[in-house]
Motif scaffolding. Structure first.
Motif, PDB file in Angstrom:
ATOM      1  N   SER A 188      10.774 116.075  96.392  1.00  0.00           N
ATOM      2  CA  SER A 188      11.295 115.300  95.063  1.00  0.00           C
ATOM      3  C   SER A 188      12.705 115.544  94.830  1.00  0.00           C
ATOM      4  O   SER A 188      13.296 114.772  94.626  1.00  0.00           O
ATOM      5  CB  SER A 188      10.357 115.618  94.097  1.00  0.00           C
ATOM      6  OG  SER A 188       8.970 115.019  94.340  1.00  0.00           O
ATOM      7  N   VAL A 189      12.867 116.912  94.717  1.00  0.00           N
ATOM      8  CA  VAL A 189      14.316 117.395  94.582  1.00  0.00           C
ATOM      9  C   VAL A 189      15.247 116.920  95.631  1.00  0.00           C
ATOM     10  O   VAL A 189      16.383 116.457  95.245  1.00  0.00           O
ATOM     11  CB  VAL A 189      14.528 118.960  94.457  1.00  0.00           C
ATOM     12  CG1 VAL A 189      15.667 119.680  94.229  1.00  0.00           C
ATOM     13  CG2 VAL A 189      13.698 119.259  93.298  1.00  0.00           C
ATOM     14  N   ILE A 190      14.968 117.168  96.945  1.00  0.00           N
ATOM     15  CA  ILE A 190      15.984 116.509  98.043  1.00  0.00           C
ATOM     16  C   ILE A 190      16.066 115.050  98.036  1.00  0.00           C
ATOM     17  O   ILE A 190      17.220 114.761  97.902  1.00  0.00           O
ATOM     18  CB  ILE A 190      15.552 117.185  99.405  1.00  0.00           C
ATOM     19  CG1 ILE A 190      15.336 118.483  99.504  1.00  0.00           C
ATOM     20  CG2 ILE A 190      15.932 116.230 100.448  1.00  0.00           C
ATOM     21  CD1 ILE A 190      14.644 118.945 100.802  1.00  0.00           C
ATOM     22  N   ALA A 191      15.019 114.429  97.607  1.00  0.00           N
ATOM     23  CA  ALA A 191      14.952 112.820  97.464  1.00  0.00           C
ATOM     24  C   ALA A 191      15.943 112.354  96.355  1.00  0.00           C
ATOM     25  O   ALA A 191      17.050 111.653  96.592  1.00  0.00           O
ATOM     26  CB  ALA A 191      13.697 112.302  97.261  1.00  0.00           C
ATOM     27  N   LEU A 192      15.694 113.023  95.187  1.00  0.00           N
ATOM     28  CA  LEU A 192      16.544 112.680  94.263  1.00  0.00           C
ATOM     29  C   LEU A 192      18.068 113.133  94.143  1.00  0.00           C
ATOM     30  O   LEU A 192      19.001 112.390  93.716  1.00  0.00           O
ATOM     31  CB  LEU A 192      15.881 113.040  92.805  1.00  0.00           C
ATOM     32  CG  LEU A 192      14.702 112.444  92.469  1.00  0.00           C
ATOM     33  CD1 LEU A 192      13.833 113.471  91.267  1.00  0.00           C
ATOM     34  CD2 LEU A 192      14.839 111.064  91.823  1.00  0.00           C
ATOM     35  N   LEU A 193      18.348 114.093  94.718  1.00  0.00           N
ATOM     36  CA  LEU A 193      19.698 114.888  94.948  1.00  0.00           C
ATOM     37  C   LEU A 193      20.513 114.110  95.858  1.00  0.00           C
ATOM     38  O   LEU A 193      21.614 113.776  95.482  1.00  0.00           O
ATOM     39  CB  LEU A 193      19.524 116.446  95.500  1.00  0.00           C
ATOM     40  CG  LEU A 193      19.338 117.382  94.284  1.00  0.00           C
ATOM     41  CD1 LEU A 193      19.288 118.760  94.745  1.00  0.00           C
ATOM     42  CD2 LEU A 193      20.712 117.373  93.473  1.00  0.00           C
ATOM     43  N   GLY A 194      19.969 113.857  96.930  1.00  0.00           N
ATOM     44  CA  GLY A 194      20.576 113.325  98.119  1.00  0.00           C
ATOM     45  C   GLY A 194      20.803 111.748  97.631  1.00  0.00           C
ATOM     46  O   GLY A 194      21.914 111.074  97.929  1.00  0.00           O
ATOM     47  N   GLY A 195      19.815 111.096  97.414  1.00  0.00           N
ATOM     48  CA  GLY A 195      19.987 109.596  96.929  1.00  0.00           C
ATOM     49  C   GLY A 195      20.792 109.350  95.687  1.00  0.00           C
ATOM     50  O   GLY A 195      21.648 108.445  95.797  1.00  0.00           O
TER      51      GLY A 195
END
Length: 335
Positions: free
Chosen positions: A73-80
């Motif tokens: 979830s962190v990677i999804a929200l950070l990158g996007g």
């Protein structure tokens, strides 16, 4: 470290950074100048939405480190979120052609959806439907449409911030009711990040959000709705109910303009909320009206769905009055 420390820090950082961005915009002459399609009459600094972006994104690794959020979830929200905020920031400072903005929007949505595991199964009554590859395509367009409609709907003082704060607060309440406080972390952080900015954007606005903030909010709300639906499928319908004001106004306006052969990406003043602001002669009643609809009408229906209420009844019940309302206020029509 507890939520009692992180959440106030997010609010204060967003509030303080918005003030700094306002001074920066005034110094660099980054202003939103009134024109025939504007809903404001005074030159106003723009780009304050970056405070929402920074305060929210900085909180994510902290929440992961203490075990409140999964890494995906962190990677999804950070990158996007970072991708969308960057292209919006560049557009706020100059002009990025629409085709390049749209390409980045799809890349950001695809990144986020990939790290979340795609679109979750859909709850339909007592059964669940796994759409597989079709679900990934639908999820991609859902996120890109949310991202862009949020930009379209950010046209009067306070409305975009109020939509984010009230929707996220409703999500927090729903998480508490299903006894999953950890699921409430993301909407709580976003509500406070948006709330710090809203202090400066509340009518009459001292700074505007800009594309960097509005696009980021649209995508992030969509990604959080997908993330939460993986754990409780009914929550996706609750999110769609809570986002109803923006979804209905933007969609009806777009369809009416498209049917008349107008360029849908061209700036205009034909959303229902813009007509309403002109009729009232100010922005405050309209933005507060959105808050009242969200908390007084849509939130009870969203909670009912979480408690097992009939989805086939709750969603039309939520949307039907909104469709009537935006048609009454001439959504998609000039004048």
């Amino acid at each position: 470290m507890t939520l009692g420390w992180l959440l106030p820090a997010v609010l204060l950082l967003s509030w303080g950074m918005t003030g700094c961005l306002r001074r920066y915009a005034l110094r660099r002459n980054i202003m939103d100048l009134p024109n025939q399609r504007s809903s404001h009459s005074v030159p106003t600094p723009r780009g304050g939405g970056m405070a929402i972006v920074v305060s929210f994104l900085l909180a994510l690794p902290v929440a992961w480190f203490v075990g409140w959020l999964p890494l995906g979830s962190v990677i999804a929200l950070l990158g996007g979120g970072a991708l969308v905020a960057l292209i919006g920031f560049l557009d706020d400072h100059g002009h990025v052609p629409a085709r390049w903005r749209l390409l980045i929007h799809f890349l950001a949505a695809g990144w986020g959806l990939y790290w979340l595991g795609g679109l979750p199964v859909l709850q339909l009554g007592e059964s669940r439907l796994d759409l597989g590859g079709l679900g990934a395509v639908l999820g991609l367009f859902y996120l890109v449409w949310l991202l862009n409609l949020y930009n379209f709907m950010d046209g009067i003082d306070g409305i975009a911030g109020i939509e984010a704060v009230t929707t996220c607060l409703a999500a927090v309440v729903m998480c508490i009711l299903i006894d999953n406080w950890q699921l409430a972390v993301l909407p709580a952080i976003l509500a406070l990040a948006a709330g710090g900015f809203l202090f400066w954007n509340f009518p009459p606005a001292k700074i505007f959000m800009g594309d960097s903030g509005s696009g980021f909010l649209g995508l992030t709300l969509g990604l959080i709705s997908v993330q939460m639906a993986w754990l409780e499928p009914r929550l996706l319908w609750s999110w769609l109910i809570m986002l109803g004001v923006f979804l209905v106004d933007a969609s009806v306006t777009l369809m009416r303009r498209f049917m008349r052969g107008e360029r849908v990406y061209q700036a205009h003043r034909s959303h229902a909320y813009q007509h309403a602001a002109r009729r009232f002669g100010r922005h405050l009643p309209v933005s507060l009206g959105v808050a009242a609809i969200n908390l007084g009408w849509l939130m009870p229906l969203a909670i009912w769905v979480v408690w097992g209420g009939a989805i086939w009844l709750a969603v039309p019940l939520a949307y039907a009055p909104l469709v009537c309302l935006v048609l009454r206020y001439r959504a998609g029509l000039a004048g």
